[in-house]
Design an enzyme around this catalytic site. Structure first.
Site, PDB file in Angstrom:
ATOM      1  N   THR A   1       0.570  -1.078   0.424  1.00  0.00           N
ATOM      2  CA  THR A   1      -0.064  -0.039   0.245  1.00  0.00           C
ATOM      3  C   THR A   1       1.018   1.352  -0.303  1.00  0.00           C
ATOM      4  OG1 THR A   1      -0.725  -0.623   2.386  1.00  0.00           O
ATOM      5  CG2 THR A   1      -2.197  -0.447   1.274  1.00  0.00           C
TER       6      THR A   1
ATOM      7  N   ALA B   1       3.395   7.082   2.859  1.00  0.00           N
ATOM      8  CA  ALA B   1       3.860   6.170   3.687  1.00  0.00           C
ATOM      9  C   ALA B   1       2.472   5.330   4.182  1.00  0.00           C
ATOM     10  CB  ALA B   1       4.162   6.306   4.932  1.00  0.00           C
ATOM     11  N   ASP B   2       2.728   4.652   5.015  1.00  0.00           N
ATOM     12  CA  ASP B   2       1.920   3.998   5.178  1.00  0.00           C
ATOM     13  C   ASP B   2       1.184   3.170   6.921  1.00  0.00           C
ATOM     14  OD1 ASP B   2      -1.412   2.749   4.483  1.00  0.00           O
ATOM     15  OD2 ASP B   2      -1.009   0.994   4.722  1.00  0.00           O
ATOM     16  N   THR B   3       0.533   3.380   7.241  1.00  0.00           N
ATOM     17  CA  THR B   3       0.566   2.257   8.487  1.00  0.00           C
ATOM     18  C   THR B   3      -0.698   1.293   8.918  1.00  0.00           C
ATOM     19  OG1 THR B   3       1.840   4.480   9.681  1.00  0.00           O
ATOM     20  CG2 THR B   3       0.574   2.405  11.454  1.00  0.00           C
TER      21      THR B   3
END
Length: 208
Positions: A62, A87-89
């Site tokens: 993602t 970014a992806d968390t």
């Protein structure tokens, strides 16, 4: 977090392909002038997890997808070519992805599952620059204290759980719930500054 006046006057050094105010705050914290790309997001709160895809692979994919959408948007809008950061968390509990809660009931259910338990927070970072993709991931171990039903209800009343993976934000009220953290505080916030700065150095961007 308001940007310092000198930061506002500097030419941006990259595009941030994210509407997250926390990521903007963290880039501002390290003095990195940037511009947010207003990239249309896919429908829904979270991108779907592919069949058979592990949580660890999901978060990296993602992040790459966000960077790619940012790169394509930059080209389509004929913007000045700059590196594109995304970014992806993802909050992972016993191998399962806990995304952004759909509503109060969903948030309460997630927080009840996290109560008294240890979980992982993966934040993947992807950086497009001159036709190459650079990526890294931060993995943190987090343990929440035991939360009563009243604790969870009051937290949901604050409005803080919504729009956040796992229905909590460590930089806000939920910081009082964190009994143990092993890893990156900024990674749990949404942009691990150590990993991000490593990628920036690789493409020649030195921080102040």
């Amino acid at each position: 977090m308001a940007q310092a006046p000198d930061l506002l006057t500097r030419a941006p050094r990259l595009y941030l392909a994210s509407a997250s105010p926390r990521r903007r705050e963290l880039l501002t914290q390290i003095g990195l002038a940037h511009t947010v790309l207003q990239v249309p997001a896919p429908p829904g709160e979270d991108e779907p997890q592919h069949a058979g895809e592990t949580a660890a692979h999901y978060v990296r994919r993602t992040a790459r997808d966000k960077a790619e959408r940012g790169r394509l948007w930059m080209a389509a809008q004929q913007l000045a070519p700059l590196p594109v950061l995304a970014a992806d968390t993802t909050v992972i509990l016993q191998g399962a992805v806990l995304g952004k809660p759909a509503d109060r009931t969903d948030a309460m259910h997630m927080l009840a599952r996290l109560s008294g338990a240890s979980h992982q927070v993966h934040t993947a970072v992807a950086l497009w620059h001159q036709g190459r993709l650079y990526e890294d991931v931060s993995i943190s171990e987090v343990r929440m204290c035991d939360l009563s039903a009243d604790d969870i209800a009051r937290y949901c009343d604050s409005g803080e759980p919504y729009g956040k993976a796992g229905a909590y934000g460590i930089q806000g009220l939920a910081g009082t719930f964190i009994a143990h953290l092993a890893g990156s505080y900024t990674g749990v916030m949404g942009l691990p500054l150590f990993e991000t700065s490593k990628l920036l150095r690789r493409i020649g961007i030195l921080l102040p």
